[in-house]
Enzyme design. Structure first.
Site, mmCIF file in Angstrom:
data_model
loop_
_atom_site.group_PDB
_atom_site.id
_atom_site.type_symbol
_atom_site.label_atom_id
_atom_site.label_comp_id
_atom_site.label_asym_id
_atom_site.label_seq_id
_atom_site.Cartn_x
_atom_site.Cartn_y
_atom_site.Cartn_z
ATOM 1 N N HIS A 372 0.828 -1.201 0.000
ATOM 2 C CA HIS A 372 0.000 0.000 0.000
ATOM 3 C C HIS A 372 0.861 1.250 0.000
ATOM 4 C CE1 HIS A 372 -4.243 -1.361 0.591
ATOM 5 N NE2 HIS A 372 -3.603 -2.491 0.815
ATOM 6 N N PRO A 373 0.411 2.306 -0.638
ATOM 7 C CA PRO A 373 1.182 3.554 -0.673
ATOM 8 C C PRO A 373 0.981 4.365 0.604
ATOM 9 C CG PRO A 373 -0.856 3.840 -1.883
ATOM 10 C CD PRO A 373 -0.820 2.393 -1.454
ATOM 11 N N GLN A 393 -7.875 8.233 -2.427
ATOM 12 C CA GLN A 393 -7.253 9.357 -1.724
ATOM 13 C C GLN A 393 -7.917 10.676 -2.109
ATOM 14 O OE1 GLN A 393 -3.120 9.544 -0.995
ATOM 15 N NE2 GLN A 393 -2.797 7.325 -1.032
#
Length: 472
Positions: A372-373, A393
């Site tokens: 995951h970022p 996001q």
């Protein structure tokens, strides 16, 4: 790979609105099974006498013999029971669907004429009233064809409805393959009709009943008298009527037999129920064919855009391999495991994917977390997130932070990753920018064990939200 064939999901939590004619709250459908003269009997070429659904306690087939008592009970149904029920429904002006065994109809000219004069639907109940569970498919298919042929000779028109009753696992498929039926009723799995694709073609299924069936007068646990039968029918009706008033109209099937409820003491319970429902508004009493015609008109078959459990592996992984961030192996394992109709919705497919995530090793799950970022991190700034992460996001405004907000996210990200070894993960679609920061500040204080569990739960939540965006 194992595909579980049974459909345990159906309409789920949101069944379609039946939209019965006149805004009816319930459709009450009466079936009269006409089997007399089609039952097991060596006179009919069978190997033994009949023993099913009769008032002979402990009845068993008699090989190579006739059973005088059983025969006379079936004869009672034709000679007396049928006419008592015929009077009830014609005087009440209520339509009936006959499940007619073809060979029984061929031996019932007077009864058949009365059915047709009353305008009742005559559906097929098979060639003979015998057990089919061990019958080879080719033999059963031949009997279906012969039943249609004899039915057409007897009534002047081919049947549009079918119910075998003592069926095999092959019955529904074989009847659908024969073709020409507006509905098949060899199921007991719903309160509403539904479409089932068989051999590449949609077939309407109208489920039947054994709970509101008078066969329970001679099976255990069952009804001892007509009053018990009336009470059960009334309670069933009251429940369904109330559900219909609340906007969830359903169907009530009532199965009858000439030799069973046609007996006087039992008949009184049925008559009491007929009188009871006539006191209600918004009750539709149709034939099964009328239900089929209504459903085909109001709820025609619409092919789903995709059926996950039926996809080949490459397409399945292409569609769902990114549901868990950069972890297509989860989709691969789900495809290789048991799947079925229950997994063809967002919740069902999420369960299949989530199961594989939970079965994975700790290191494998850590790898998913690390895939995951960072929230509002460098990858987002460089527009190198997956399409799913980018949209997620953005939904919380993380793509439009002030310099001060970005600095705060960066500091929290750095502290979090240094402590736990993976990025902070949260289902941003459930949150605002403010609540994300609040959770961030709280969770960075967790222990490693606590945060691993929390992060995994958030990964699963993100996966569900992603699936809900593409599946019903």
């Amino acid at each position: 790979m194992y595909r579980y064939p049974r459909n345990m999901h159906g309409y789920g939590q949101t069944p379609p609105h039946a939209n019965w004619p006149g805004g009816a709250h319930v459709a009450v459908q009466f079936v009269l099974n006409y089997e007399e003269g089609g039952e097991n009997n060596i006179l009919h070429g069978d190997n033994a006498s009949e023993a099913f659904l009769v008032d002979v306690l402990g009845a068993a087939p008699w090989p190579d013999q006739r059973h005088a008592n059983v025969e006379s009970m079936y004869e009672y149904g034709a000679r007396a029971g049928f006419w008592r029920l015929h009077r009830l429904f014609t005087e009440a002006n209520l339509p009936v669907t006959i499940y007619g065994v073809a060979t029984a109809l061929m031996r019932a000219p007077a009864q058949l004429a009365a059915m047709q004069e009353a305008g009742w639907e005559i559906a097929s109940h098979g060639l003979k009233w015998v057990q089919h569970k061990d019958m080879p498919p080719a033999e059963e298919a031949a009997q279906i064809a012969e039943a249609v042929r004899l039915h057409t000779i007897a009534t002047g028109a081919r049947p549009l409805g079918w119910y075998t009753g003592r069926s095999s696992l092959n019955t529904v498929d074989l009847v659908a393959d024969h073709g020409g039926f507006a509905y098949i009723s060899d199921t007991y799995d719903d309160d509403l009709p539904y479409w089932r694709v068989i051999g590449g073609r949609p077939q309407l299924i109208i489920p039947y009943t054994l709970s509101a069936n008078d066969m329970r007068f001679v099976t255990a646990p069952g009804f001892d008298n007509g009053e018990e039968y009336f009470t059960f029918l009334k309670d069933s009706f009251d429940c369904l009527y109330a559900e219909g008033q609340a906007g969830a109209a359903k169907m009530m099937s009532i199965g009858l037999h000439c030799r069973l409820v046609g007996q006087p003491g039992r008949y009184q319970g049925l008559k009491k129920f007929v009188d009871y429902i006539r006191g209600f508004d918004k009750v539709w009493v149709p034939t099964r064919l009328e239900i089929a015609q209504h459903w085909a008109r109001e709820h025609p078959y619409v092919a789903p855009e995709v059926i996950p459990s039926q996809l080949d592996k490459s397409e399945f992984v292409a569609r769902y391999g990114s549901i868990f961030e950069h972890s297509p192996w989860i989709a691969e394992r789900a495809w290789e495991a048991e799947m079925g109709p229950a997994n063809d919705t967002a919740i069902g497919l999420h369960f299949a994917l989530r199961t594989q995530f939970r079965l994975a090793t700790t290191e494998e799950r850590l790898a998913v977390l690390r895939a995951h970022p960072d929230l509002a991190g460098k990858l987002a700034a460089a527009k190198r997130l997956t399409a799913e992460s980018t949209a997620e996001q953005a939904s919380a405004g993380l793509d439009a932070l002030t310099d001060a907000e970005r600095d705060k996210f960066t500091a929290l990200n750095n502290a979090y990753v240094e402590k736990f070894g993976f990025p902070f993960i949260i289902a941003v679609r459930d949150h605002t920018k403010a609540s994300i920061l609040e959770n961030f500040e709280q969770r960075v204080a967790n222990s490693a064990a606590e945060e691993f569990v929390t992060a995994c739960a958030q990964v699963e939540r993100i996966a569900l939200l992603r699936l809900q965006a593409v599946l019903p």
